[in-house]
Scaffold this motif. Structure first.
Motif, PDB file in Angstrom:
ATOM      1  N   ALA A   1      73.186   9.320 -42.965  1.00 30.31           N
ATOM      2  CA  ALA A   1      73.163   8.899 -44.298  1.00 30.31           C
ATOM      3  C   ALA A   1      71.532   9.147 -45.109  1.00 30.31           C
ATOM      4  O   ALA A   1      70.966   9.018 -44.232  1.00 30.31           O
ATOM      5  N   VAL A   2      71.636   9.516 -45.976  1.00 24.47           N
ATOM      6  CA  VAL A   2      70.189   9.891 -46.777  1.00 24.47           C
ATOM      7  C   VAL A   2      70.303   9.075 -48.275  1.00 24.47           C
ATOM      8  O   VAL A   2      71.311   9.119 -49.068  1.00 24.47           O
ATOM      9  N   GLY A   3      69.039   8.489 -48.547  1.00 26.88           N
ATOM     10  CA  GLY A   3      68.920   7.966 -49.812  1.00 26.88           C
ATOM     11  C   GLY A   3      67.628   8.637 -50.437  1.00 26.88           C
ATOM     12  O   GLY A   3      66.590   8.744 -49.482  1.00 26.88           O
TER      13      GLY A   3
ATOM     14  N   ILE B   1      65.902  16.816 -51.019  1.00 26.54           N
ATOM     15  CA  ILE B   1      67.342  16.831 -50.209  1.00 26.54           C
ATOM     16  C   ILE B   1      67.655  18.343 -49.893  1.00 26.54           C
ATOM     17  O   ILE B   1      68.264  18.585 -48.905  1.00 26.54           O
ATOM     18  N   LYS B   2      67.425  19.208 -50.966  1.00 27.08           N
ATOM     19  CA  LYS B   2      67.346  20.673 -50.828  1.00 27.08           C
ATOM     20  C   LYS B   2      66.947  20.909 -49.492  1.00 27.08           C
ATOM     21  O   LYS B   2      67.540  21.845 -48.695  1.00 27.08           O
ATOM     22  N   GLU B   3      65.483  20.830 -49.332  1.00 26.19           N
ATOM     23  CA  GLU B   3      64.831  21.328 -48.067  1.00 26.19           C
ATOM     24  C   GLU B   3      65.785  20.676 -46.709  1.00 26.19           C
ATOM     25  O   GLU B   3      65.819  21.310 -45.657  1.00 26.19           O
ATOM     26  N   PHE B   4      65.999  19.454 -46.655  1.00 26.02           N
ATOM     27  CA  PHE B   4      66.691  18.838 -45.602  1.00 26.02           C
ATOM     28  C   PHE B   4      67.996  19.406 -45.341  1.00 26.02           C
ATOM     29  O   PHE B   4      68.172  19.980 -44.229  1.00 26.02           O
ATOM     30  N   LEU B   5      68.775  19.471 -46.392  1.00 26.28           N
ATOM     31  CA  LEU B   5      70.299  20.152 -45.917  1.00 26.28           C
ATOM     32  C   LEU B   5      70.230  21.663 -45.747  1.00 26.28           C
ATOM     33  O   LEU B   5      70.984  22.001 -44.858  1.00 26.28           O
TER      34      LEU B   5
ATOM     35  N   LYS C   1      68.359  23.177 -43.650  1.00 23.24           N
ATOM     36  CA  LYS C   1      68.234  23.223 -42.380  1.00 23.24           C
ATOM     37  C   LYS C   1      69.181  22.688 -41.322  1.00 23.24           C
ATOM     38  O   LYS C   1      69.068  22.817 -40.222  1.00 23.24           O
ATOM     39  N   LEU C   2      69.996  22.087 -41.880  1.00 25.79           N
ATOM     40  CA  LEU C   2      71.160  21.663 -41.150  1.00 25.79           C
ATOM     41  C   LEU C   2      72.309  22.743 -40.866  1.00 25.79           C
ATOM     42  O   LEU C   2      72.784  23.539 -41.756  1.00 25.79           O
ATOM     43  N   PRO C   3      72.581  22.911 -39.572  1.00 22.51           N
ATOM     44  CA  PRO C   3      73.453  24.048 -39.245  1.00 22.51           C
ATOM     45  C   PRO C   3      74.890  23.640 -39.767  1.00 22.51           C
ATOM     46  O   PRO C   3      75.493  22.387 -39.882  1.00 22.51           O
ATOM     47  N   ALA C   4      75.723  24.724 -39.769  1.00 20.69           N
ATOM     48  CA  ALA C   4      77.154  24.669 -39.923  1.00 20.69           C
ATOM     49  C   ALA C   4      77.901  23.755 -38.722  1.00 20.69           C
ATOM     50  O   ALA C   4      77.416  23.876 -37.727  1.00 20.69           O
ATOM     51  N   GLY C   5      78.669  22.795 -38.996  1.00 21.16           N
ATOM     52  CA  GLY C   5      79.320  21.759 -38.143  1.00 21.16           C
ATOM     53  C   GLY C   5      78.571  20.779 -37.971  1.00 21.16           C
ATOM     54  O   GLY C   5      78.975  19.991 -37.081  1.00 21.16           O
ATOM     55  N   SER C   6      77.475  20.728 -38.719  1.00 22.17           N
ATOM     56  CA  SER C   6      76.790  19.283 -38.787  1.00 22.17           C
ATOM     57  C   SER C   6      77.629  17.945 -38.825  1.00 22.17           C
ATOM     58  O   SER C   6      78.758  18.245 -39.520  1.00 22.17           O
ATOM     59  N   PRO C   7      76.995  16.692 -38.521  1.00 28.56           N
ATOM     60  CA  PRO C   7      77.839  15.542 -39.022  1.00 28.56           C
ATOM     61  C   PRO C   7      78.090  15.350 -40.156  1.00 28.56           C
ATOM     62  O   PRO C   7      77.394  16.206 -41.013  1.00 28.56           O
ATOM     63  N   PRO C   8      78.996  14.797 -40.920  1.00 30.60           N
ATOM     64  CA  PRO C   8      79.107  14.696 -42.154  1.00 30.60           C
ATOM     65  C   PRO C   8      77.817  14.096 -42.842  1.00 30.60           C
ATOM     66  O   PRO C   8      77.327  12.955 -41.955  1.00 30.60           O
ATOM     67  N   VAL C   9      77.427  14.312 -43.758  1.00 30.90           N
ATOM     68  CA  VAL C   9      76.028  13.808 -44.597  1.00 30.90           C
ATOM     69  C   VAL C   9      76.769  12.931 -45.846  1.00 30.90           C
ATOM     70  O   VAL C   9      77.201  13.507 -46.762  1.00 30.90           O
ATOM     71  N   LEU C  10      76.435  11.587 -45.927  1.00 26.56           N
ATOM     72  CA  LEU C  10      76.354  10.986 -47.093  1.00 26.56           C
ATOM     73  C   LEU C  10      74.980  10.662 -47.783  1.00 26.56           C
ATOM     74  O   LEU C  10      74.036  10.279 -47.319  1.00 26.56           O
ATOM     75  N   ILE C  11      75.262  11.108 -49.033  1.00 26.55           N
ATOM     76  CA  ILE C  11      73.684  11.267 -49.898  1.00 26.55           C
ATOM     77  C   ILE C  11      74.094  10.337 -51.266  1.00 26.55           C
ATOM     78  O   ILE C  11      74.754  10.581 -52.044  1.00 26.55           O
ATOM     79  N   VAL C  12      72.905   9.444 -51.400  1.00 22.22           N
ATOM     80  CA  VAL C  12      72.846   8.712 -52.772  1.00 22.22           C
ATOM     81  C   VAL C  12      71.263   9.309 -53.116  1.00 22.22           C
ATOM     82  O   VAL C  12      70.388   9.132 -52.428  1.00 22.22           O
ATOM     83  N   GLN C  13      71.458  10.125 -54.379  1.00 23.89           N
ATOM     84  CA  GLN C  13      70.342  10.477 -55.162  1.00 23.89           C
ATOM     85  C   GLN C  13      70.378  10.001 -56.505  1.00 23.89           C
ATOM     86  O   GLN C  13      71.447   9.950 -57.105  1.00 23.89           O
ATOM     87  N   HIS C  14      69.564   9.089 -57.025  1.00 27.51           N
ATOM     88  CA  HIS C  14      69.647   8.415 -58.142  1.00 27.51           C
ATOM     89  C   HIS C  14      69.664   9.591 -59.276  1.00 27.51           C
ATOM     90  O   HIS C  14      68.654  10.209 -59.472  1.00 27.51           O
TER      91      HIS C  14
END
Length: 359
Positions: free
Chosen positions: A169-171, A180-184, A186-199
Motif C-alpha cells: 500500500a502506497v500513499g 511512485i514512478k521510481e518505486f514501481l 523497481k518492482l519485478p513482474a509478479g510482485s504482490p498487488p500494489v494499492l496507490i493513492v496519489q493526490h
C-alpha cells in the motif's frame, strides 16, 4: 530557491488570461506572507519579468502563446531553476501536458476552472495560498522526462513469497508522480498487488496510470470498483473516489466510493490505509512518500499497530517532507529510507523473515 524567514514569498504570475492573472494577484496579495512582484501574458514577457525580479516561485499557465509552455519550463529549469506551480485545465490534453510539466521539474499544479471562473477561484483561495507556500519551500529535483530511471533494476520475475496474499500500500502527494514512478519501476513482474493513492484530480489519474504502465514490469492501471486484487498489478485510485480494500467471494477486491473528503482529499491515503489495516495488516507492507500535509499519518499508525510493516521516504529525497514527517511523528513508521532504496527494502520484507521491531 525559497523565501528567507520573515520575508514575503515573491511570485511571478504567468498566464495568457487577464482574468486569471487578476484573480491570482488578488488572492496572493491578500496573504501577509506573499506578494505578486510581476505578471506576464506569455513566456517571452515572463522571461524578462523573471530576470528583473528574481522571484521565489512562479505560477505558469500550461497552454501559452508565442512559446510552448513546456519548452519555456524546460529552458527555465536548465538555466534558472525556480519552483513552479502549473495552472492547468481539467481536460485529457491538459492532464497529459501537466504530467509532462511535472516530469520537467514543476513542483505541483493547480486546476484551472472553465466555468464561473471568478467564484470558483475564490472558493479555493486558501488552497491556492497553501500550495504557493509549499511550492516555494519545495526541494527542486532533476527532471525525469518519464524515461526509465537510470537506477532502475532490470525487469525480473518475483520469487515465491514467504507470506501469502501479500499487499503493498502506497500513499503520496506533491512530488509523488516521480517518486511512485521510481518505486514501481523497481518492482519485478509478479510482485504482490500494489494499492496507490496519489493526490490528483479526476482525469489526471488515468493518464498517470497509463504512463506508468509503459515503463514498469508490473501492470499499472486506474482502479475500478469491485475488481479483484491480482499479483503483478498496481492500482491507482481514481481522482474522483476514495479507494478501500474489501473482501469478495474469491479474495480481496477494490471498493471505490465518493464519500466526503478526508484531510481535504478524495482519494485519501488515510482511507486506504485504514481499510487495509482492518482487513490485511499482517500481510501488508505500507509506504508513505513525499507530500504536503498529514494525510496517511493516522492510517500508517493503524497499520503498524495492527501488524503491518511500515516505511517512509526520508527527508533528503522528498520534494516536500510533510506526510512522511507527520507519519513518523505519530509513531506509525518503522523504517525510513531514501526513495532509491524503498522498493528493494519492501521486496526484502516479502522475501525473508522480518524482525518488525528492528531499525
Amino acid at each position: 530557491m525559497s523565501a528567507a524567514a520573515g520575508r514575503k514569498i515573491r511570485i511571478v504570475v504567468v498566464d495568457d488570461s487577464a482574468l486569471i492573472r487578476s484573480l491570482l494577484t488578488t488572492i496572493i496579495n491578500e496573504a501577509p506572507d506573499m506578494e505578486v512582484v510581476a505578471t506576464a501574458s506569455d513566456p517571452i514577457v515572463a522571461r524578462e519579468r523573471i530576470r528583473e525580479t528574481s522571484p521565489d516561485m512562479i505560477t505558469l499557465d500550461v497552454e501559452m502563446p508565442r512559446m510552448d509552455g513546456l519548452e519555456f519550463l524546460r529552458r527555465l529549469m536548465r538555466l534558472r531553476p525556480t519552483p513552479v506551480l502549473m495552472i492547468s485545465s481539467l481536460t485529457q490534453s491538459g492532464s497529459e501536458t501537466t504530467l509532462s510539466a511535472l516530469e520537467l521539474g514543476a513542483v505541483d499544479f493547480l486546476p484551472k476552472p472553465t466555468l464561473d471562473v471568478s467564484n470558483t477561484m475564490q472558493s479555493y483561495a486558501d488552497d491556492i495560498r497553501d500550495k504557493i507556500r509549499m511550492v516555494a519551500a519545495a526541494r527542486l529535483r532533476r527532471p525525469s522526462l518519464f524515461a526509465p530511471s537510470a537506477a532502475a533494476a532490470p525487469a525480473r520475475v518475483a520469487p515465491a513469497l514467504l507470506r501469502q496474499n501479500a499487499i503493498i500500500a502506497v500513499g503520496a502527494s506533491t512530488g509523488g508522480t516521480d517518486a511512485i514512478k521510481e518505486f514501481l519501476e523497481k518492482l519485478p513482474a509478479g510482485s504482490p498487488p500494489v494499492l496507490i493513492v496519489q493526490h490528483m484530480p479526476e482525469g489526471f489519474t488515468l493518464s498517470f496510470a497509463r504512463r506508468l504502465d509503459k515503463l514498469c514490469a508490473i501492470q499499472v492501471k486506474e482502479a475500478e470498483d469491485g475488481e479483484p486484487l491480482l499479483r503483478g498489478v498496481a492500482y491507482v485510485a481514481p481522482g474522483h473516489s476514495h479507494m478501500r480494500l474489501g473482501k469478495g467471494t474469491q479474495g480481496f477486491v477494490i471498493c471505490l466510493d465518493q464519500s466526503p473528503p478526508v484531510n481535504r482529499h478524495r482519494p485519501s491515503v488515510d482511507v486506504l490505509f485504514a481499510s487495509v489495516a482492518a482487513l490485511a495488516a499482517a500481510q501488508t507492507v505500507a509506504v508513505i512518500m513525499t507530500g504536503m500535509g498529514k494525510d496517511g499519518a493516522l492510517g500508517m499508525l493503524q497499520l503498524r499497530q495492527a501488524g503491518a510493516i511500515t516505511f517512509a521516504q526520508d527527508e533528503a529525497s522528498c520534494v516536500v517532507y510533510g506526510m512522511p514527517r507527520e507519519a513518523v511523528a505519530q509513531g506509525g513508521v518503522m523504517h525510513v529510507h531514501p526513495l532509491s532504496q524503498l522498493a528493494d527494502k519492501v521486496m526484502d520484507c516479502l522475501r525473508l523473515p522480518h524482525d518488525r521491531a528492528g531499525p
